[in-house]
Structures are given as structure tokens and as C-alpha cells.
Design an enzyme around this catalytic site. Structure first.
Site, PDB file in Angstrom:
ATOM      1  CE  LYS A 213      -1.548   1.376   4.210  1.00 29.99           C
ATOM      2  NZ  LYS A 213      -1.225   2.747   4.642  1.00 29.99           N
ATOM      3  CG  ASN A 214       2.348   2.680   3.548  1.00 26.90           C
ATOM      4  OD1 ASN A 214       1.178   2.990   3.310  1.00 26.90           O
ATOM      5  ND2 ASN A 214       2.804   2.451   4.780  1.00 26.90           N
TER       6      ASN A 214
ATOM      7  CB  CYS B  41      -4.581  10.241  12.274  1.00 28.03           C
ATOM      8  SG  CYS B  41      -2.915   9.590  12.317  1.00 28.03           S
TER       9      CYS B  41
ATOM     10  NE  ARG C 193       0.782  10.214  10.304  1.00 28.96           N
ATOM     11  CZ  ARG C 193       0.348   9.187   9.587  1.00 28.96           C
ATOM     12  NH1 ARG C 193      -0.769   8.586   9.908  1.00 28.96           N
ATOM     13  NH2 ARG C 193       1.027   8.768   8.550  1.00 28.96           N
TER      14      ARG C 193
ATOM     15  CG  ASP D 295       3.827   1.335   9.528  1.00 31.90           C
ATOM     16  OD1 ASP D 295       3.429   2.183  10.343  1.00 31.90           O
ATOM     17  OD2 ASP D 295       4.035   1.576   8.331  1.00 31.90           O
TER      18      ASP D 295
ATOM     19  NE  ARG E  17      -7.191   4.253   6.205  1.00 29.80           N
ATOM     20  CZ  ARG E  17      -6.932   5.476   6.597  1.00 29.80           C
ATOM     21  NH1 ARG E  17      -7.499   5.951   7.678  1.00 29.80           N
ATOM     22  NH2 ARG E  17      -6.104   6.239   5.916  1.00 29.80           N
TER      23      ARG E  17
HETATM   24  N1  EPU Z   1       6.754  14.520  10.601  1.00 28.68           N
HETATM   25  C1  EPU Z   1       6.872  15.860  10.916  1.00 28.68           C
HETATM   26  N2  EPU Z   1       6.788  16.773   9.903  1.00 28.68           N
HETATM   27  C2  EPU Z   1       6.617  16.399   8.605  1.00 28.68           C
HETATM   28  C3  EPU Z   1       6.492  15.034   8.290  1.00 28.68           C
HETATM   29  C4  EPU Z   1       6.571  14.113   9.322  1.00 28.68           C
HETATM   30  O1  EPU Z   1       7.022  16.230  12.084  1.00 28.68           O
HETATM   31  O2  EPU Z   1       6.555  17.286   7.739  1.00 28.68           O
HETATM   32  C5  EPU Z   1       6.790  13.536  11.697  1.00 28.68           C
HETATM   33  C6  EPU Z   1       5.439  12.805  11.820  1.00 28.68           C
HETATM   34  O3  EPU Z   1       4.542  13.550  12.604  1.00 28.68           O
HETATM   35  C7  EPU Z   1       5.836  11.507  12.443  1.00 28.68           C
HETATM   36  C8  EPU Z   1       7.236  11.248  11.844  1.00 28.68           C
HETATM   37  O4  EPU Z   1       7.698  12.509  11.361  1.00 28.68           O
HETATM   38  O5  EPU Z   1       5.933  11.625  13.831  1.00 28.68           O
HETATM   39  C9  EPU Z   1       7.245  10.234  10.720  1.00 28.68           C
HETATM   40  O6  EPU Z   1       6.398  10.644   9.671  1.00 28.68           O
HETATM   41  P1  EPU Z   1       6.637  10.266   8.139  1.00 28.68           P
HETATM   42  O7  EPU Z   1       6.453  11.505   7.332  1.00 28.68           O
HETATM   43  O8  EPU Z   1       7.907   9.510   8.005  1.00 28.68           O
HETATM   44  O9  EPU Z   1       5.433   9.267   7.887  1.00 28.68           O
HETATM   45  P2  EPU Z   1       4.297   9.371   6.791  1.00 28.68           P
HETATM   46  O10 EPU Z   1       4.894   9.621   5.465  1.00 28.68           O
HETATM   47  O11 EPU Z   1       3.207  10.266   7.259  1.00 28.68           O
HETATM   48  C10 EPU Z   1       4.484   6.826   6.225  1.00 28.68           C
HETATM   49  C11 EPU Z   1       3.529   5.662   6.160  1.00 28.68           C
HETATM   50  C12 EPU Z   1       3.097   5.287   7.564  1.00 28.68           C
HETATM   51  C13 EPU Z   1       4.346   4.912   8.370  1.00 28.68           C
HETATM   52  C14 EPU Z   1       5.332   6.092   8.370  1.00 28.68           C
HETATM   53  C15 EPU Z   1       6.640   5.792   9.082  1.00 28.68           C
HETATM   54  C16 EPU Z   1       2.484   5.997   4.020  1.00 28.68           C
HETATM   55  C17 EPU Z   1       1.257   6.314   3.245  1.00 28.68           C
HETATM   56  N3  EPU Z   1       2.379   6.037   5.355  1.00 28.68           N
HETATM   57  O12 EPU Z   1       3.740   7.884   6.835  1.00 28.68           O
HETATM   58  O13 EPU Z   1       2.256   4.141   7.435  1.00 28.68           O
HETATM   59  O14 EPU Z   1       3.988   4.604   9.691  1.00 28.68           O
HETATM   60  O15 EPU Z   1       5.631   6.458   7.000  1.00 28.68           O
HETATM   61  O16 EPU Z   1       7.256   4.704   8.534  1.00 28.68           O
HETATM   62  O17 EPU Z   1       3.509   5.674   3.445  1.00 28.68           O
HETATM   63  C18 EPU Z   1       0.634   2.590   8.098  1.00 28.68           C
HETATM   64  O18 EPU Z   1       0.771   2.035   6.994  1.00 28.68           O
HETATM   65  O19 EPU Z   1      -0.001   2.064   9.064  1.00 28.68           O
HETATM   66  C19 EPU Z   1       1.229   3.908   8.321  1.00 28.68           C
HETATM   67  C20 EPU Z   1       0.835   4.735   9.281  1.00 28.68           C
END
Ligand code: EPU
Length: 424
Positions: free
Chosen positions: A23-24, A118, A123, A307, A399
């Protein structure tokens, strides 16, 4: 209305589960199709999931023509598309924000409601916005929405304060149509980033360094369509492996890339689980009775994935000794703890650390999935519980897991969904 799953546990699972596409990985590659004009990107091995349907809906609203059959998504993007992302789709799925970079890069403007927090944390997307601003975008927040515009993004050097997966993806996609060279430092190294970079290269992009901490992108305006393949879902694979372990069964996950979840396999070996490999398959043997406690901290890839933290916590709740599990990626990814405790787990939270004292068994309970991976953890706990466990909130689980009920049933789980009105 709420979906629930009933599990009658206590049976060791036995057999092979084929792993779905990731998915990701699929979500950002779908968003990347927006960089195309009058061309078609086809993705194979796309899982059939709610979040994928949400991205299909979003791309359609923006103007793309899409078909999705047999795990294949074809996205045809016309010359002209909309640049406004509707709030309901962004609120439904945070990954909708991945269209921001591509929209801004191709249209010179984008409007996107802020996705908001969320259940696993606040986030923010500040790193995405800071990077786009450095590339020359003007960014304003008006009434809870990002209004971004540019006369043309320019290549530059961007250092991410944290290797955010989403920020790396958004900035990588934006840099493809920027003028000159962009260097992204301290970027995420997840396999999903590598899959995105490979897909962008198929479309004609010039990228170096994916899978390392530095990405170098030469802006390349002439992109073309093509066919790309989505990698296997390492998180789903880990979840099914842990289903084998917690049920004291013998489970093989096939169609995986084992190196993508080395961190889990290393921890399982440390916990005395019998793990074996055969090409693209990984197997675990009956091990629950000798499971030893372990300590771990979630980290960006190649560290232990956040995850998989909830699912491993369910397993460690039945190990001998005390495990220490530290969550360093999300601020509140411990909502599964209260539910596991209802089932008899002995877990104490100290800030972002969980102290998990192994117990002999779980008790039958009704529990609530508050997010996708918390739901997976509760299902695993149910598989180890003699008698009936009811997991509510299955909408979250759907999801991210395609046919989880069918897959677990195919290896002997007694499990059935029961969709009904909670109020009667
Ligand atoms: N963060 C910030 N500022 C930003 C972006 C991120 O502070 O601009 C913080 C977030 O709040 C969080 C941390 O950095 O505490 C990690 O966030 P990241 O941006 O790496 O995660 P994401 O891109 O929002 C993806 C996956 C998540 C997975 C995380 C970490 C997708 C669609 N989602 O989220 O997947 O947990 O990376 O590996 O790729 C899941 O599949 O259950 C899921 C939540």
C-alpha cells in the site's frame, strides 16, 4: 455501523500466505502519475484496499482517467487537470497530501486542506512545505488549507530535519519537474522510496541515490508513461509471520523480499523463533512456548518499523520475561496497549516506552481497533486466545490488509467478519 471480526483462537496456524503488494509504495507511485501529461502509467501488483480506492477517487476528481482491475491500475493523465484537492478525500486519508508536490510542479499551483492529526499522532507536514518553499514555492495557510504557487520550481539543496517518508516522496516528485539539480539530504531510505524512484525513472526521471540518505535529481521536463511493478508489502508480510509465531504455528509468507524486513527477522531470532528462508519465502516454526523477551526501538528504515510495533507487542505479551519497546517515530502509537491489557496483557507505559511483562495467556474480550496496525495487533492476540475474541473497528484494518480474513482462514484460523449495526 461498524465492522467487527470474531476470532476463535488457540489453533496453531499452518500453511502459506502470499503477500499483497505494498500500500505505502502504491500510493506515492499513483500520486507520481500526476507529473505526466497526455500519458498513461500502469501499476501492477496494487493491493485492493480502501486507501487505494481513496487515491483512485482523488486522482479522478483531479481529472485523471483510471481503471483498476486484477491488481492493475492504469492512470491516464490529460494535458490539463485541476489543482484543488477536495477536503473530504484529504481528511479520509493523510496520504492524499502526496499529490501536493506533483500538482505544484506541473500546474504551478495547488490548494490542499491540511490533513490534520490522526489517532497515532499530530502528523504535521511542515517538512514537506519547508522543502517546497526552498524550491521557490510561495506557501500560505488560509482557512486551514495550504495555498501553494510558483512561477517554476528551482533545483536546490534541501536538508530534512527528520527522514520523513512522506516529505521525501513529495519533494522527490516535485524535483522531477524543477529546473536544474535538486539534492535532498537526510532523506528516508524505505524500500517504498526506492520503488517510487524506480517508477519515476521508468517515466524518464533522472535520479541517483535512492535507498541512501541523499537523493540527487536532475529536473527532466520530458516524461513518458510506462509500466511499473509495486513491491511486496513488508508490513503485511511481518504481520502474517507474527500470526504464525503467536499461534505457535508453522507459517510461510511467499512473494516477499526478506531483506526488507531484516529488522523483524533479527528480533525474532533473538526471541528464539525458528526462522528459515527459501528464495522469496520466509517461514517460522512452532516457537511460542520458548519465546524470550526482547527490547527494541522503532526507527526510520532500516531500523525496526513503527508499523510492526503493535503486532510485535502482542506477541511479546506472551513471551518469557520483560520486553522493553520504545516508540520513537509517532507520538502516541500505543492505543493498542489498553486493548491488549483488557485481554490480560501486562503492559506499563512510561512516556514513549512500553514495559511488557510476559503472561501465559490472553482472555476472551471485545476490543477496539483504533488504527490499522493496532487492529492487526488485536487480531494476532485473538489468534492466540482460547475462546472468542471480538475485534471492533475493522474498517481501519481494511485500509491496509487485503483479505486478511481469507488469508488467515486459509492457514487454519477460525475467523469470521460480522458486519452489523452496533446499536442493534
Ligand atoms: N513529521 C513531521 N513533519 C513532517 C512530516 C513528518 O514532524 O513534515 C513527523 C510525523 O509527525 C511523524 C514522523 O515525522 O511523527 C514520521 O512521519 P513520516 O512523514 O515519516 O510518515 P508518513 O509519510 O506520514 C508513512 C507511512 C506510515 C508509516 C510512516 C513511518 C504511508 C502512506 N504512510 O507515513 O504508514 O507509519 O511512513 O514509517 O507511506 C501505516 O501504513 O499504518 C502507516 C501509518
Amino acid at each position: 455501523m461498524e465492522d467487527k471480526l470474531k476470532i476463535v483462537g488457540g489453533t496453531p496456524l499452518k500453511g502459506t500466505i502470499k503477500t499483497q503488494g505494498a500500500k505505502n509504495a502504491a500510493l506515492p507511485v499513483m500520486a507520481a502519475s500526476l507529473l505526466l501529461k497526455n500519458a498513461t502509467l500502469t501499476l501492477e501488483n496494487v493491493p485492493k484496499l480502501k486507501d487505494i480506492t481513496t487515491m483512485v477517487d482523488l486522482l479522478k476528481v483531479l481529472g485523471a482517467d483510471i481503471s483498476f482491475h486484477d491488481h492493475k491500475v492504469s492512470i491516464s493523465v490529460p494535458d490539463s487537470i485541476s489543482w484543488e484537492t477536495p477536503a473530504p478525500l484529504v481528511q479520509k486519508m493523510r496520504a492524499s497530501s502526496l499529490v501536493l508536490g506533483p500538482l505544484l510542479a506541473r500546474e504551478g499551483r495547488a490548494v490542499m486542506p491540511l490533513p490534520g492529526g490522526c489517532s497515532i499522532g499530530s502528523r504535521p507536514i511542515d517538512l514537506h512545505l519547508k522543502g517546497l518553499a526552498k524550491m521557490g514555492a510561495s506557501i500560505e495557510l488560509q482557512h486551514g488549507a495550504v495555498h501553494a504557487s510558483t512561477k517554476g520550481l528551482k533545483g536546490c539543496r534541501i536538508y530534512l530535519d527528520f527522514p520523513s517518508v512522506g516529505a521525501t516522496e513529495n519533494l522527490l516528485m516535485a524535483a522531477i519537474l524543477a529546473e536544474g539539480e535538486t539534492v535532498l539530504e537526510n532523506v528516508a531510505r524505505e524500500p517504498e522510496i526506492v520503488n517510487l524512484a524506480d517508477s519515476l525513472r521508468t517515466m524518464g526521471a533522472k535520479i541517483e541515490g535512492e535507498g541512501t540518505g541523499v537523493l540527487r535529481i536532475q529536473g527532466s521536463p520530458d516524461l513518458q508513461g510506462g509500466n511499473v511493478r509495486i513491491i511486496p508489502d513488508r508490513i503485511a508480510a511481518c504481520t502474517y509471520i507474527l500470526a504464525g509465531v503467536i499461534s505457535d504455528g508453522e507459517v510461510t509468507v511467499s512473494d516477499v523480499i526478506p531483506q526488507h524486513f531484516d529488522s523483524l527477522l533479527a528480533k525474532l531470532e533473538e526471541a528464539s523463533v525458528d526462522v528459515s528462508f527459501d528464495g522469496n519465502s520466509v517461514s517460522v516454526g512452532p516457537s511460542r512456548k520458548k519465546l524470550k523477551a526482547i527490547s527494541l526501538k522503532t526507527l526510520p528504515y532500516p531500523g525496526f518499523p513503527t508499523d510492526v510495533q503493535p503486532q510485535l507487542m502482542a506477541v511479546m505479551s506472551l513471551a518469557q520475561g520483560t520486553s522493553v519497546i520504545k516508540e520513537s517515530i509517532f507520538e502516541s502509537r500505543f492505543l493498542h496497549v489498553s486493548e491488549l491489557k483488557k485481554m490480560g496483557a501486562d503492559v506499563e507505559l512510561q512516556g514513549n516506552t512500553a514495559i511488557v511483562k510476559g503472561v501465559n495467556h490472553f482472555n476472551c474480550s471485545e476490543v477496539m481497533a483504533t488504527d490499522l496496525r493496532a487492529g492487526a495487533a488485536l487480531i494476532l492476540a485473538g489468534l492466540a486466545t482460547e475462546g472468542e475474541t471480538v475485534v471492533h473497528g475493522m474498517g481501519h484494518v481494511e485500509r491496509g490488509y487485503e483479505n486478511i480474513e481469507v488469508n488467515l482462514s486459509s492457514v487454519g484460523a477460525k475467523i469470521a467478519s460480522d458486519i452489523g449495526d452496533e446499536d442493534g
